[in-house]
Scaffold this motif. Structure first.
Motif, short mmCIF file in Angstrom:
data_model
loop_
_atom_site.label_atom_id
_atom_site.label_comp_id
_atom_site.label_asym_id
_atom_site.label_seq_id
_atom_site.Cartn_x
_atom_site.Cartn_y
_atom_site.Cartn_z
N GLN A 70 -22.58 -7.88 0.93
CA GLN A 70 -21.19 -8.07 0.52
C GLN A 70 -20.62 -6.74 0.01
N TYR A 71 -19.39 -6.46 0.41
CA TYR A 71 -18.70 -5.24 -0.01
C TYR A 71 -17.30 -5.59 -0.50
N PHE A 72 -16.81 -4.79 -1.42
CA PHE A 72 -15.41 -4.90 -1.82
C PHE A 72 -14.73 -3.58 -1.49
N ILE A 73 -13.64 -3.68 -0.75
CA ILE A 73 -12.85 -2.50 -0.36
C ILE A 73 -11.62 -2.47 -1.25
N GLN A 74 -11.57 -1.48 -2.12
CA GLN A 74 -10.45 -1.34 -3.05
C GLN A 74 -9.55 -0.19 -2.59
N ILE A 75 -8.29 -0.51 -2.35
CA ILE A 75 -7.35 0.47 -1.82
C ILE A 75 -6.65 1.21 -2.95
N HIS A 76 -6.57 2.52 -2.81
CA HIS A 76 -5.85 3.38 -3.76
C HIS A 76 -4.83 4.20 -2.96
N ASN A 77 -3.65 3.62 -2.78
CA ASN A 77 -2.57 4.31 -2.09
C ASN A 77 -1.60 4.87 -3.11
N PRO A 78 -0.90 5.95 -2.78
CA PRO A 78 0.13 6.44 -3.69
C PRO A 78 1.26 5.42 -3.78
N PRO A 79 2.12 5.54 -4.78
CA PRO A 79 3.22 4.58 -4.90
C PRO A 79 4.12 4.60 -3.67
N LEU A 80 4.73 3.47 -3.40
CA LEU A 80 5.76 3.42 -2.37
C LEU A 80 6.88 4.38 -2.79
N ARG A 81 7.56 4.96 -1.81
CA ARG A 81 8.61 5.92 -2.13
C ARG A 81 9.98 5.35 -1.76
N LEU A 82 10.97 5.69 -2.57
CA LEU A 82 12.35 5.32 -2.30
C LEU A 82 13.22 6.55 -2.46
N GLU A 128 19.74 19.18 -3.27
CA GLU A 128 19.72 19.74 -1.92
C GLU A 128 20.37 18.76 -0.96
N TRP A 129 20.58 19.22 0.28
CA TRP A 129 21.11 18.35 1.31
C TRP A 129 20.06 17.34 1.72
N PRO A 130 20.47 16.09 1.96
CA PRO A 130 19.50 15.04 2.31
C PRO A 130 18.60 15.39 3.49
N ASP A 131 19.15 16.01 4.53
CA ASP A 131 18.34 16.38 5.69
C ASP A 131 17.19 17.30 5.30
N ASP A 132 17.44 18.23 4.39
CA ASP A 132 16.41 19.17 3.96
C ASP A 132 15.31 18.45 3.17
N VAL A 133 15.71 17.61 2.22
CA VAL A 133 14.75 16.90 1.38
C VAL A 133 13.91 15.95 2.23
N LEU A 134 14.56 15.16 3.07
CA LEU A 134 13.83 14.18 3.87
C LEU A 134 12.96 14.84 4.94
N GLY A 135 13.38 15.99 5.43
CA GLY A 135 12.56 16.72 6.40
C GLY A 135 11.24 17.16 5.80
N ARG A 136 11.27 17.61 4.55
CA ARG A 136 10.04 18.02 3.87
C ARG A 136 9.21 16.82 3.41
N ALA A 137 9.88 15.72 3.07
CA ALA A 137 9.18 14.55 2.53
C ALA A 137 8.40 13.79 3.59
N ALA A 138 8.76 13.98 4.85
CA ALA A 138 8.08 13.30 5.95
C ALA A 138 7.96 11.79 5.69
N PRO A 139 9.07 11.07 5.74
CA PRO A 139 9.02 9.62 5.50
C PRO A 139 8.04 8.93 6.45
N ASP A 140 7.36 7.94 5.90
CA ASP A 140 6.39 7.17 6.67
C ASP A 140 6.64 5.69 6.42
N ARG A 141 5.68 4.85 6.80
CA ARG A 141 5.89 3.41 6.66
C ARG A 141 5.86 2.94 5.22
N ARG A 142 5.52 3.80 4.29
CA ARG A 142 5.53 3.47 2.86
C ARG A 142 6.76 4.08 2.17
N THR A 143 7.78 4.39 2.97
CA THR A 143 8.99 5.03 2.44
C THR A 143 10.21 4.21 2.81
#
Length: 145
Positions: A70-82, A128-143
């Motif tokens: 038996q194993y327990f898989i505990q997930i440690h993801n960073p917080p969701l981003r908004l 900063e301009w939104p395009d610049d910030v979001l370009g560096r932030a690399a939004p993913d499925r947790r964003t």
């Protein structure tokens, strides 16, 4: 938990790196499993590594059985981003609610008169301009934007 595993887990969490902690429930043996091929700790069967990576991608901890153990898989993801574009009046309560819910919040508005840290305590504010910030932030499925 062995000190080296704990130190690495804490460092991963601090750097906001997603990681799954796989613990064998009988022996207490533990392994850190990452999205790629990297692991740290005891060797695990390939099938269990796949299950850990799937749980990491699904953002769900799980109890699993593999090879009679038996194993327990505990997930440690960073917080969701908004990311909220526009530091308008409605953004103030929205940012606070999201922050209280555990989101990593960034308010973006190039108008410095509106994007003021005093108006948005506890959240990141960018002028900063939104395009610049979001370009560096690399939004993913947790964003959310």
């Amino acid at each position: 938990m062995k000190r080296d595993i704990l130190d690495r887990l804490n460092a991963d969490r601090e750097s906001k790196r997603p990681v799954a902690l796989v613990s064998e429930t009988a022996s207490g043996g533990q392994t850190l499993v990452y999205a790629g091929t990297e692991t740290c700790g005891e060797d695990l069967p390939e099938e269990l590594l796949s299950q850990a990576r799937a749980a990491l991608a699904d953002d769900r901890s799980a109890a699993v059985e593999n090879g009679g153990k038996q194993y327990f898989i505990q997930i440690h993801n960073p917080p969701l981003r908004l990311f909220i574009v526009g530091a308008v009046h409605i953004t103030q309560p929205l940012a606070q609610m999201a922050h209280l819910a555990g989101y990593g919040v960034t308010v973006i508005d190039p108008r410095r008169a509106f994007a003021d840290g005093e108006r948005f305590p506890g959240v990141e504010v960018s002028t900063e301009w939104p395009d610049d910030v979001l370009g560096r932030a690399a939004p993913d499925r947790r964003t959310a934007i």
